[in-house]
Design a protein around this motif. Structure first.
Motif, PDB file in Angstrom:
ATOM      1  N   HIS A 161       0.846  -1.200   0.000  1.00 42.59           N
ATOM      2  CA  HIS A 161       0.000   0.000   0.000  1.00 42.59           C
ATOM      3  C   HIS A 161       0.880   1.249   0.000  1.00 42.59           C
ATOM      4  O   HIS A 161       0.563   2.249  -0.655  1.00 42.59           O
ATOM      5  CB  HIS A 161      -0.920   0.000   1.224  1.00 42.59           C
ATOM      6  CG  HIS A 161      -1.794   1.204   1.313  1.00 42.59           C
ATOM      7  ND1 HIS A 161      -2.647   1.601   0.305  1.00 42.59           N
ATOM      8  CD2 HIS A 161      -1.937   2.141   2.305  1.00 42.59           C
ATOM      9  CE1 HIS A 161      -3.278   2.704   0.654  1.00 42.59           C
ATOM     10  NE2 HIS A 161      -2.866   3.058   1.857  1.00 42.59           N
ATOM     11  N   PHE A 162       1.990   1.202   0.711  1.00 43.78           N
ATOM     12  CA  PHE A 162       2.911   2.330   0.743  1.00 43.78           C
ATOM     13  C   PHE A 162       3.740   2.422  -0.542  1.00 43.78           C
ATOM     14  O   PHE A 162       3.920   3.511  -1.098  1.00 43.78           O
ATOM     15  CB  PHE A 162       3.856   2.222   1.939  1.00 43.78           C
ATOM     16  CG  PHE A 162       3.281   2.746   3.220  1.00 43.78           C
ATOM     17  CD1 PHE A 162       3.287   4.112   3.496  1.00 43.78           C
ATOM     18  CD2 PHE A 162       2.725   1.890   4.150  1.00 43.78           C
ATOM     19  CE1 PHE A 162       2.755   4.611   4.678  1.00 43.78           C
ATOM     20  CE2 PHE A 162       2.196   2.377   5.339  1.00 43.78           C
ATOM     21  CZ  PHE A 162       2.213   3.741   5.606  1.00 43.78           C
ATOM     22  N   LEU A 163       4.249   1.296  -1.007  1.00 43.06           N
ATOM     23  CA  LEU A 163       5.216   1.288  -2.107  1.00 43.06           C
ATOM     24  C   LEU A 163       4.606   0.968  -3.466  1.00 43.06           C
ATOM     25  O   LEU A 163       5.253   1.169  -4.493  1.00 43.06           O
ATOM     26  CB  LEU A 163       6.334   0.284  -1.802  1.00 43.06           C
ATOM     27  CG  LEU A 163       7.101   0.495  -0.495  1.00 43.06           C
ATOM     28  CD1 LEU A 163       8.166  -0.583  -0.329  1.00 43.06           C
ATOM     29  CD2 LEU A 163       7.730   1.887  -0.451  1.00 43.06           C
ATOM     30  N   GLY A 164       3.353   0.461  -3.473  1.00 43.85           N
ATOM     31  CA  GLY A 164       2.750   0.016  -4.717  1.00 43.85           C
ATOM     32  C   GLY A 164       3.015  -1.461  -4.942  1.00 43.85           C
ATOM     33  O   GLY A 164       3.951  -2.036  -4.374  1.00 43.85           O
ATOM     34  N   GLY A 165       2.176  -2.077  -5.772  1.00 44.55           N
ATOM     35  CA  GLY A 165       2.394  -3.478  -6.096  1.00 44.55           C
ATOM     36  C   GLY A 165       1.352  -4.431  -5.547  1.00 44.55           C
ATOM     37  O   GLY A 165       1.595  -5.636  -5.503  1.00 44.55           O
ATOM     38  N   VAL A 166       0.188  -3.921  -5.132  1.00 45.98           N
ATOM     39  CA  VAL A 166      -0.867  -4.809  -4.655  1.00 45.98           C
ATOM     40  C   VAL A 166      -1.289  -5.773  -5.765  1.00 45.98           C
ATOM     41  O   VAL A 166      -1.692  -6.912  -5.505  1.00 45.98           O
ATOM     42  CB  VAL A 166      -2.077  -4.002  -4.142  1.00 45.98           C
ATOM     43  CG1 VAL A 166      -3.241  -4.922  -3.765  1.00 45.98           C
ATOM     44  CG2 VAL A 166      -1.685  -3.155  -2.945  1.00 45.98           C
ATOM     45  N   GLU A 167      -1.166  -5.327  -7.010  1.00 49.28           N
ATOM     46  CA  GLU A 167      -1.519  -6.209  -8.128  1.00 49.28           C
ATOM     47  C   GLU A 167      -0.632  -7.444  -8.173  1.00 49.28           C
ATOM     48  O   GLU A 167      -1.044  -8.521  -8.633  1.00 49.28           O
ATOM     49  CB  GLU A 167      -1.447  -5.465  -9.463  1.00 49.28           C
ATOM     50  CG  GLU A 167      -0.068  -4.939  -9.837  1.00 49.28           C
ATOM     51  CD  GLU A 167       0.192  -3.534  -9.308  1.00 49.28           C
ATOM     52  OE1 GLU A 167       1.096  -2.877  -9.852  1.00 49.28           O
ATOM     53  OE2 GLU A 167      -0.504  -3.112  -8.371  1.00 49.28           O
ATOM     54  N   TYR A 168       0.614  -7.325  -7.683  1.00 50.22           N
ATOM     55  CA  TYR A 168       1.485  -8.494  -7.638  1.00 50.22           C
ATOM     56  C   TYR A 168       1.020  -9.488  -6.576  1.00 50.22           C
ATOM     57  O   TYR A 168       1.167 -10.708  -6.735  1.00 50.22           O
ATOM     58  CB  TYR A 168       2.928  -8.081  -7.370  1.00 50.22           C
ATOM     59  CG  TYR A 168       3.507  -7.224  -8.463  1.00 50.22           C
ATOM     60  CD1 TYR A 168       3.669  -7.729  -9.759  1.00 50.22           C
ATOM     61  CD2 TYR A 168       3.884  -5.902  -8.236  1.00 50.22           C
ATOM     62  CE1 TYR A 168       4.183  -6.942 -10.780  1.00 50.22           C
ATOM     63  CE2 TYR A 168       4.403  -5.108  -9.245  1.00 50.22           C
ATOM     64  CZ  TYR A 168       4.552  -5.632 -10.513  1.00 50.22           C
ATOM     65  OH  TYR A 168       5.061  -4.852 -11.520  1.00 50.22           O
ATOM     66  N   ILE A 169       0.460  -8.972  -5.480  1.00 50.77           N
ATOM     67  CA  ILE A 169      -0.126  -9.847  -4.468  1.00 50.77           C
ATOM     68  C   ILE A 169      -1.298 -10.612  -5.074  1.00 50.77           C
ATOM     69  O   ILE A 169      -1.444 -11.828  -4.867  1.00 50.77           O
ATOM     70  CB  ILE A 169      -0.596  -9.032  -3.248  1.00 50.77           C
ATOM     71  CG1 ILE A 169       0.588  -8.371  -2.547  1.00 50.77           C
ATOM     72  CG2 ILE A 169      -1.363  -9.924  -2.269  1.00 50.77           C
ATOM     73  CD1 ILE A 169       0.197  -7.520  -1.345  1.00 50.77           C
ATOM     74  N   VAL A 170      -2.124  -9.908  -5.850  1.00 54.57           N
ATOM     75  CA  VAL A 170      -3.272 -10.540  -6.502  1.00 54.57           C
ATOM     76  C   VAL A 170      -2.805 -11.636  -7.452  1.00 54.57           C
ATOM     77  O   VAL A 170      -3.353 -12.753  -7.461  1.00 54.57           O
ATOM     78  CB  VAL A 170      -4.108  -9.496  -7.264  1.00 54.57           C
ATOM     79  CG1 VAL A 170      -5.180 -10.176  -8.106  1.00 54.57           C
ATOM     80  CG2 VAL A 170      -4.747  -8.512  -6.284  1.00 54.57           C
ATOM     81  N   GLY A 171      -1.794 -11.337  -8.262  1.00 55.49           N
ATOM     82  CA  GLY A 171      -1.278 -12.319  -9.207  1.00 55.49           C
ATOM     83  C   GLY A 171      -0.672 -13.531  -8.511  1.00 55.49           C
ATOM     84  O   GLY A 171      -0.907 -14.681  -8.918  1.00 55.49           O
ATOM     85  N   PHE A 172       0.094 -13.290  -7.449  1.00 54.97           N
ATOM     86  CA  PHE A 172       0.691 -14.395  -6.698  1.00 54.97           C
ATOM     87  C   PHE A 172      -0.386 -15.272  -6.078  1.00 54.97           C
ATOM     88  O   PHE A 172      -0.302 -16.502  -6.121  1.00 54.97           O
ATOM     89  CB  PHE A 172       1.618 -13.857  -5.614  1.00 54.97           C
ATOM     90  CG  PHE A 172       2.145 -14.928  -4.690  1.00 54.97           C
ATOM     91  CD1 PHE A 172       3.246 -15.678  -5.054  1.00 54.97           C
ATOM     92  CD2 PHE A 172       1.523 -15.185  -3.473  1.00 54.97           C
ATOM     93  CE1 PHE A 172       3.726 -16.682  -4.225  1.00 54.97           C
ATOM     94  CE2 PHE A 172       1.995 -16.175  -2.633  1.00 54.97           C
ATOM     95  CZ  PHE A 172       3.108 -16.937  -3.004  1.00 54.97           C
ATOM     96  N   ASN A 173      -1.403 -14.634  -5.498  1.00 55.36           N
ATOM     97  CA  ASN A 173      -2.472 -15.403  -4.867  1.00 55.36           C
ATOM     98  C   ASN A 173      -3.192 -16.293  -5.871  1.00 55.36           C
ATOM     99  O   ASN A 173      -3.545 -17.438  -5.565  1.00 55.36           O
ATOM    100  CB  ASN A 173      -3.475 -14.461  -4.197  1.00 55.36           C
ATOM    101  CG  ASN A 173      -2.947 -13.879  -2.903  1.00 55.36           C
ATOM    102  OD1 ASN A 173      -2.033 -14.411  -2.297  1.00 55.36           O
ATOM    103  ND2 ASN A 173      -3.526 -12.761  -2.480  1.00 55.36           N
ATOM    104  N   LEU A 174      -3.433 -15.762  -7.084  1.00 56.50           N
ATOM    105  CA  LEU A 174      -4.094 -16.570  -8.105  1.00 56.50           C
ATOM    106  C   LEU A 174      -3.272 -17.810  -8.424  1.00 56.50           C
ATOM    107  O   LEU A 174      -3.791 -18.935  -8.421  1.00 56.50           O
ATOM    108  CB  LEU A 174      -4.307 -15.748  -9.379  1.00 56.50           C
ATOM    109  CG  LEU A 174      -4.877 -16.544 -10.564  1.00 56.50           C
ATOM    110  CD1 LEU A 174      -6.296 -17.008 -10.261  1.00 56.50           C
ATOM    111  CD2 LEU A 174      -4.844 -15.707 -11.839  1.00 56.50           C
TER     112      LEU A 174
END
Length: 231
Positions: free
Chosen positions: A192-205
């Motif tokens: 949330h601070f640095l950006g990259g929540v989309e990478y969390i979404v991709g990893f979770n998938l």
């Protein structure tokens, strides 16, 4: 009865310590210790903490889904506090010797809700910032895969009984390290601070969909399911 910090620490069995992921062992359990002690002093039960924890996961999911900076930050903090409470209820059950089937079921359901809240809220978070509508489909698929894995395991457990736990010990250990009691939760704050929540979404998938397929195949093979099961 007045329980001490030592009583709470000693109530954790050796096998449970071995099963804990790194985040649980070095962060969540130490943080849960004073909250467990306080809950015991207030007379709160393990089930009571489980019921309370669901409000933190749902509120955290809603706040993390909102636009802006402050609301999602608080959402991530509440989701992380849910992880702490997830340790507190088990500690209370063990130290007071009140663990039972209902408590285990309630704890599991609260965990299912928390996973769903995290997956869906991260999808909405990314959608609001990018406009990628398909990210909502991805997170819904991830949530469904996680639930399907757990349902498949419960069916397998009904067949195999006590031996079921050891069959997926590696998978459980891995999930504990990356799931709601693992590194995914602090990653929400960091990204949330640095950006990259989309990478969390991709990893979770990749992790949960792949894990779902592999786990179901493994359980079916282990149980030697040569006929369909009427559920």
């Amino acid at each position: 009865m007045a329980y001490t910090f030592r009583d709470i620490i000693d109530s954790l069995p050796a096998e449970k310590k071995q099963e804990d992921g790194l985040w649980s062992k070095f962060v969540l359990r130490p943080l849960a210790l004073p909250f467990t002690w306080l809950s015991l002093r207030l007379g709160l039960s393990a089930n009571g903490i489980s019921y309370i924890s669901v409000f933190f996961s749902l509120a955290g999911g809603v706040l993390f889904s909102l636009n802006g900076f402050i609301y999602p930050l608080w959402g991530a903090i509440l989701l992380n506090f849910f992880s702490v409470l997830d340790c507190v209820d088990g500690s209370i059950a063990r130290v007071t010797r009140t663990a039972g089937p209902w408590g285990g079921w309630a704890d599991a359901v609260m965990g299912f809700i928390a996973y769903t809240a995290v997956f869906l809220s991260t999808g909405i978070y990314v959608y609001l910032r990018t406009g990628w509508w398909w990210i909502l489909v991805v997170t819904a698929l991830t949530s469904s895969a996680n639930l399907l894995t757990r349902v498949a395991y419960q069916i397998y457990k009904n067949i195999e009984g006590k031996t079921a736990h050891g069959t997926v010990s590696f998978e459980r250990k891995l999930a504990d390290n990356v799931g709601i009691t693992g590194f995914m939760m602090p990653a929400l704050i960091i990204c949330h601070f640095l950006g990259g929540v989309e990478y969390i979404v991709g990893f979770n998938l990749l992790f949960y969909l792949g894990g779902c397929l592999l786990t179901i195949f493994k359980l079916a093979k282990k149980a030697n399911l040569s006929h369909s099961i009427d559920i």
